[in-house]
Design a protein around this motif. Structure first.
Motif, PDB file in Angstrom:
ATOM      1  N   GLN A   1      86.874  81.530  41.693  1.00 22.19           N
ATOM      2  CA  GLN A   1      87.238  82.235  40.231  1.00 22.19           C
ATOM      3  C   GLN A   1      86.175  82.886  39.683  1.00 22.19           C
ATOM      4  O   GLN A   1      85.099  83.127  39.537  1.00 22.19           O
ATOM      5  CB  GLN A   1      88.195  81.761  39.298  1.00 22.19           C
ATOM      6  N   GLN A   2      86.286  84.523  40.555  1.00 27.16           N
ATOM      7  CA  GLN A   2      85.531  85.510  39.679  1.00 27.16           C
ATOM      8  C   GLN A   2      85.799  86.721  38.577  1.00 27.16           C
ATOM      9  O   GLN A   2      87.234  86.905  39.767  1.00 27.16           O
ATOM     10  CB  GLN A   2      84.586  85.808  41.036  1.00 27.16           C
TER      11      GLN A   2
ATOM     12  N   ARG B   1      92.252  89.695  45.525  1.00 25.68           N
ATOM     13  CA  ARG B   1      92.358  90.052  43.678  1.00 25.68           C
ATOM     14  C   ARG B   1      93.629  89.699  43.582  1.00 25.68           C
ATOM     15  O   ARG B   1      94.831  90.600  43.475  1.00 25.68           O
ATOM     16  CB  ARG B   1      92.037  91.462  44.176  1.00 25.68           C
ATOM     17  N   LEU B   2      94.052  89.315  42.513  1.00 23.05           N
ATOM     18  CA  LEU B   2      95.612  89.098  41.921  1.00 23.05           C
ATOM     19  C   LEU B   2      95.329  89.784  40.182  1.00 23.05           C
ATOM     20  O   LEU B   2      94.978  89.854  39.615  1.00 23.05           O
ATOM     21  CB  LEU B   2      95.107  87.154  41.306  1.00 23.05           C
ATOM     22  N   THR B   3      95.910  90.418  39.842  1.00 22.39           N
ATOM     23  CA  THR B   3      96.619  90.985  38.829  1.00 22.39           C
ATOM     24  C   THR B   3      97.963  90.142  38.679  1.00 22.39           C
ATOM     25  O   THR B   3      98.502  90.848  38.941  1.00 22.39           O
ATOM     26  CB  THR B   3      96.862  92.251  39.166  1.00 22.39           C
ATOM     27  N   VAL B   4      97.354  89.967  36.758  1.00 20.10           N
ATOM     28  CA  VAL B   4      98.459  89.887  36.208  1.00 20.10           C
ATOM     29  C   VAL B   4      99.474  91.118  35.225  1.00 20.10           C
ATOM     30  O   VAL B   4      98.165  90.954  34.130  1.00 20.10           O
ATOM     31  CB  VAL B   4      98.489  88.648  35.472  1.00 20.10           C
TER      32      VAL B   4
ATOM     33  N   GLN C   1      83.270  86.048  33.266  1.00 21.11           N
ATOM     34  CA  GLN C   1      82.134  84.475  33.808  1.00 21.11           C
ATOM     35  C   GLN C   1      82.262  84.054  35.102  1.00 21.11           C
ATOM     36  O   GLN C   1      81.006  82.923  35.010  1.00 21.11           O
ATOM     37  CB  GLN C   1      84.141  83.925  33.859  1.00 21.11           C
ATOM     38  N   GLY C   2      81.453  85.752  35.825  1.00 23.14           N
ATOM     39  CA  GLY C   2      80.835  85.210  37.493  1.00 23.14           C
ATOM     40  C   GLY C   2      82.045  84.543  37.972  1.00 23.14           C
ATOM     41  O   GLY C   2      83.127  84.573  38.010  1.00 23.14           O
ATOM     42  N   LEU C   3      81.017  84.067  39.487  1.00 25.45           N
ATOM     43  CA  LEU C   3      81.593  83.154  40.383  1.00 25.45           C
ATOM     44  C   LEU C   3      82.279  81.056  39.536  1.00 25.45           C
ATOM     45  O   LEU C   3      80.877  80.683  39.338  1.00 25.45           O
ATOM     46  CB  LEU C   3      81.045  83.127  41.287  1.00 25.45           C
ATOM     47  N   GLN C   4      82.972  80.524  39.378  1.00 23.38           N
ATOM     48  CA  GLN C   4      82.736  79.674  38.918  1.00 23.38           C
ATOM     49  C   GLN C   4      84.181  79.269  39.676  1.00 23.38           C
ATOM     50  O   GLN C   4      84.577  78.856  40.070  1.00 23.38           O
ATOM     51  CB  GLN C   4      84.224  79.975  37.853  1.00 23.38           C
ATOM     52  N   PHE C   5      83.219  78.307  39.878  1.00 25.90           N
ATOM     53  CA  PHE C   5      84.001  76.236  40.547  1.00 25.90           C
ATOM     54  C   PHE C   5      85.119  76.027  39.696  1.00 25.90           C
ATOM     55  O   PHE C   5      84.926  75.829  39.056  1.00 25.90           O
ATOM     56  CB  PHE C   5      83.219  75.680  40.851  1.00 25.90           C
ATOM     57  N   LEU C   6      86.814  76.374  41.248  1.00 27.21           N
ATOM     58  CA  LEU C   6      87.149  75.511  40.897  1.00 27.21           C
ATOM     59  C   LEU C   6      87.602  74.104  41.411  1.00 27.21           C
ATOM     60  O   LEU C   6      87.662  73.321  40.455  1.00 27.21           O
ATOM     61  CB  LEU C   6      88.277  76.075  40.947  1.00 27.21           C
TER      62      LEU C   6
ATOM     63  N   SER D   1      94.131  87.087  36.020  1.00 31.54           N
ATOM     64  CA  SER D   1      93.873  87.848  36.439  1.00 31.54           C
ATOM     65  C   SER D   1      92.324  87.974  36.797  1.00 31.54           C
ATOM     66  O   SER D   1      91.252  87.694  36.124  1.00 31.54           O
ATOM     67  CB  SER D   1      93.587  89.806  35.771  1.00 31.54           C
ATOM     68  N   ALA D   2      92.081  87.731  38.670  1.00 29.50           N
ATOM     69  CA  ALA D   2      90.402  87.635  39.235  1.00 29.50           C
ATOM     70  C   ALA D   2      90.455  88.198  40.544  1.00 29.50           C
ATOM     71  O   ALA D   2      91.330  88.177  40.905  1.00 29.50           O
ATOM     72  CB  ALA D   2      90.390  85.944  38.250  1.00 29.50           C
ATOM     73  N   LEU D   3      89.449  87.670  41.466  1.00 32.74           N
ATOM     74  CA  LEU D   3      89.062  87.464  42.788  1.00 32.74           C
ATOM     75  C   LEU D   3      89.379  86.673  42.966  1.00 32.74           C
ATOM     76  O   LEU D   3      88.176  85.224  41.734  1.00 32.74           O
ATOM     77  CB  LEU D   3      88.074  88.211  43.103  1.00 32.74           C
ATOM     78  N   TYR D   4      90.200  85.874  43.503  1.00 32.11           N
ATOM     79  CA  TYR D   4      89.986  84.372  43.230  1.00 32.11           C
ATOM     80  C   TYR D   4      89.146  84.169  45.371  1.00 32.11           C
ATOM     81  O   TYR D   4      89.387  84.619  46.573  1.00 32.11           O
ATOM     82  CB  TYR D   4      90.997  83.467  43.771  1.00 32.11           C
ATOM     83  N   PHE D   5      88.313  83.352  45.763  1.00 26.69           N
ATOM     84  CA  PHE D   5      87.632  83.778  46.899  1.00 26.69           C
ATOM     85  C   PHE D   5      87.396  82.005  47.300  1.00 26.69           C
ATOM     86  O   PHE D   5      87.176  80.892  46.287  1.00 26.69           O
ATOM     87  CB  PHE D   5      86.105  83.620  46.805  1.00 26.69           C
ATOM     88  N   CYS D   6      87.626  81.664  48.478  1.00 29.15           N
ATOM     89  CA  CYS D   6      88.073  80.393  49.288  1.00 29.15           C
ATOM     90  C   CYS D   6      86.802  80.390  50.169  1.00 29.15           C
ATOM     91  O   CYS D   6      86.214  81.521  50.748  1.00 29.15           O
ATOM     92  CB  CYS D   6      89.393  80.435  50.354  1.00 29.15           C
TER      93      CYS D   6
END
Lengths: 111, 114
Positions: free
Chosen positions: B36-37, B110-113, B41-46, B86-91
């Motif tokens: 999650q970016q 890009r998720l917008t809630v 919080q920067g790039l957070q490993f999920l 709401s954030a960018l989610y990367f795989c």
């Protein structure tokens, strides 16, 4: 022991100058240190990476310097170009395959 | 092009809803990672999956879950969505080499809630 601290948060450099971004890690189990470049709206892309058995690695204009005893490593971008303007992330990884990222540095190279 | 694909590119939804993000790793890569970016919080490993099995968990909320299917694609499920999700989610994907190695990132969702 999982933090990777990156500095500076932002950096402005003139075209042709040298950009330097620093990272410090805490986890001594890390044995892989990549740098990623991210442009707006894109995913991070691997730029260059180093393992702790060498103190320096150079690829074109990009160099990683690694200091194992100080637990620090840095990215040097020589002859910086406007096209290098992006966010740069350092990271550390160990045997569990997971990467721990720094907070990122926004680099702006002025023409 | 990293070879990692993610869909959808953008997702707009309302609080309380549930969404599914999809990722296809590079051909031959067995490991999939979700990040999650966000600005603060920067790039957070999920979470990480390897060949269908969960291998590592990071800062993943209980409202979030993931799985990796036999064809190696992965899905990240986000439920009871809040504005803060709401954030960018990367795989990202990597080939297993016995230690940390290059992770190839997808273009993100890009998720917008609202």
């Amino acid at each position: 022991q999982q933090q990777v601290k990156q500095s500076p948060q932002s950096l402005i450099v003139q075209k042709g100058g040298i950009s330097i971004i620093n990272c410090a890690y805490e986890n001594t189990a890390f044995d892989y240190f990549p740098w990623y470049q991210q442009f707006p709206g894109k995913g991070p892309a691997l730029l260059i990476a180093i393992r702790p058995d060498v103190s320096e690695k150079k690829e074109g204009r990009f160099t990683i310097s690694f200091n194992k005893s100080a637990k620090q490593f840095s990215l040097h971008i020589m002859d910086s170009q406007p096209g290098d303007s992006a966010t740069y992330f350092c990271a550390g990884g160990g045997s569990n395959y997971k990467l721990t990222f720094g907070k990122g540095t926004l680099l702006t190279v002025n023409p | 092009d990293s070879g990692v694909t993610q869909t959808p590119k953008h997702l707009i939804t309302a609080t309380g809803q549930r969404v599914t993000l999809r990722c296809s790793p590079r051909s031959g890569d067995l490991s999939v990672y979700w990040y999650q970016q966000s600005l603060d919080q920067g790039l957070q490993f999920l979470i990480q999956y390897y060949n269908g099995e969960e291998r590592a968990k990071g800062n993943i909320l209980e409202r979030f879950s993931a799985q990796q299917f036999p064809d190696l694609h992965s899905e990240l499920n986000l439920s009871s969505l809040e504005l803060g999700d709401s954030a960018l989610y990367f795989c990202a994907s990597s080939a297993r080499t016995g230690r940390a190695d290059t992770q190839y990132f997808g273009p993100g969702t890009r998720l917008t809630v609202l």
